[in-house]
Design an enzyme around this catalytic site. Structure first.
Site, PDB file in Angstrom:
ATOM      1  N   LYS A 120     -17.876  -1.275   0.877  1.00  0.00           N
ATOM      2  CA  LYS A 120     -16.769  -0.791   1.689  1.00  0.00           C
ATOM      3  C   LYS A 120     -17.129   0.327   2.672  1.00  0.00           C
ATOM      4  CE  LYS A 120     -12.630  -0.320  -0.119  1.00  0.00           C
ATOM      5  NZ  LYS A 120     -11.804  -1.234   0.702  1.00  0.00           N
ATOM      6  N   TYR A 175      -2.548   0.279   9.961  1.00  0.00           N
ATOM      7  CA  TYR A 175      -2.684  -0.382   8.661  1.00  0.00           C
ATOM      8  C   TYR A 175      -1.421  -0.184   7.835  1.00  0.00           C
ATOM      9  CZ  TYR A 175      -3.823  -0.821   3.726  1.00  0.00           C
ATOM     10  OH  TYR A 175      -3.770  -1.152   2.395  1.00  0.00           O
ATOM     11  N   SER A 194       0.820  -1.206   0.000  1.00  0.00           N
ATOM     12  CA  SER A 194       0.000   0.000   0.000  1.00  0.00           C
ATOM     13  C   SER A 194       0.850   1.251   0.000  1.00  0.00           C
ATOM     14  CB  SER A 194      -0.909   0.012   1.237  1.00  0.00           C
ATOM     15  OG  SER A 194      -1.573   1.253   1.368  1.00  0.00           O
TER      16      SER A 194
END
Length: 321
Positions: free
Chosen positions: A178, A141, A114
């Site tokens: 989402k 994250y 990411s």
């Protein structure tokens, strides 16, 4: 057989659609299939078998001889979640398990990293592997994705081909489930539909006007094209950026959404919430030279064209990729 983890999710389901389109029908779909809000993403797709996320290690031990490729797309991606143990389990340790199985059984691997690993971008957005140890993500994250990237690079034993892809701001069909973590385009479409207007965060940075905060937005179809390229290429292992290579403003994005909906832009600004203000990114842009250097030549879809396709072909009809 081709394994896709995160198979019922946004990117994983789109990847399966493309694999089917290219003639690959023996797909092993791995996910937590108890989450029924994602079931629409897999409707109409050809899948050989569904494997629960917790059963993959055992399944691989029994079936590795039939596996041709693994796409490890699944992850906990909630940037507002701050329980490190969840990310350790789902993003770090689970990825290590898959890596070790790929080493043991000599299976090629593409996994999702990411752009959240870059933090505020104080070190830039170059996918230079020697700089990865110095990156400072802004949340658990991003930390989990960077931790696995660092671990992978440190391993003496690696799959014969592997690639970690640093996804930038991905948008496109199949993200209906989402919620808060869906793309700004998804939220803009719904807000404009409901009110005829769109609210964006005001800038709290002297170098940026309201709405001119910039991100590298990449259409999910382009991201999938890169995944397919790497599956066939199987050379030049390593970690790669995956964005469009061109930063665009949120104002551009919302204006294009209005236009794709056939409406006049009506944009207003609200303060960025105080709890995220000090961790808010004002600019991201992927340096795509490394991927280009290994032979990837496809152009990336412009923001305007990508939004038009997404809005008119998918959001307006609630259609899946």
């Amino acid at each position: 057989m081709i394994i896709v983890t995160g198979a019922a999710g946004f990117i994983g389901s789109g990847l399966i659609s493309r694999l089917n389109q290219d003639g690959f029908k023996s797909i092993i779909a791995v996910d937590d299939f108890s989450k029924t809000e994602k079931t629409g993403n897999l409707e109409g797709k050809t899948i050989l078998q569904k494997v629960e996320r917790t059963d993959l290690a055992t399944w691989l031990d029994e079936h590795y001889r039939d596996v041709e490729f693994i796409f490890h797309i699944g992850a906990r991606t909630d940037t507002t979640e701050f329980d490190k143990h969840i990310f350790d389990e789902l993003n770090v340790n689970y990825s290590k398990m898959i890596w070790e199985k790929c080493v043991a059984y000599q299976l090629p691997l593409v996994y999702a990293s990411s752009a959240a690993t870059y933090g505020l971008g104080e070190h830039g957005y170059d996918d230079d592997e020697s700089a990865i140890g110095g990156l400072k993500p802004l949340n658990p994250y991003g930390d989990s994705k960077n931790e696995f990237d660092k671990w992978a690079l440190q391993q003496e034993k690696k799959p014969f081909f592997w690639a970690g892809l640093k996804f930038f701001n991905v948008y496109g069909p199949n993200e209906y489930h989402k919620g808060r973590m869906a793309s700004v385009i998804f939220h803009a479409y719904n807000q404009i539909n409901a009110t005829g207007k769109m609210k964006l965060f005001r800038s709290h940075h002297p170098d940026y006007r309201d709405g001119e905060q910039m991100r590298d937005f990449i259409y999910v179809k382009d991201l999938i094209d890169v995944c397919i390229f790497l599956m066939h290429h199987r050379k030049n292992p390593g970690i790669y950026n995956l964005g469009s290579g061109q930063a665009r403003t949120f104002k551009d994005l919302v204006t294009s959404t209005f236009e794709a909906m056939g409406k006049q832009p009506d944009i207003s600004y609200i303060d960025t919430p105080a709890d995220i203000r000090d961790k808010y990114q004002y600019f991201t842009e992927a340096n795509m030279a490394k991927l280009r250097s290994i032979g990837y030549e496809n152009p990336f879809t412009s923001l305007e064209d990508g939004i038009r396709d997404y809005v008119q072909q998918y959001l307006a009809t609630h259609t899946y990729l």
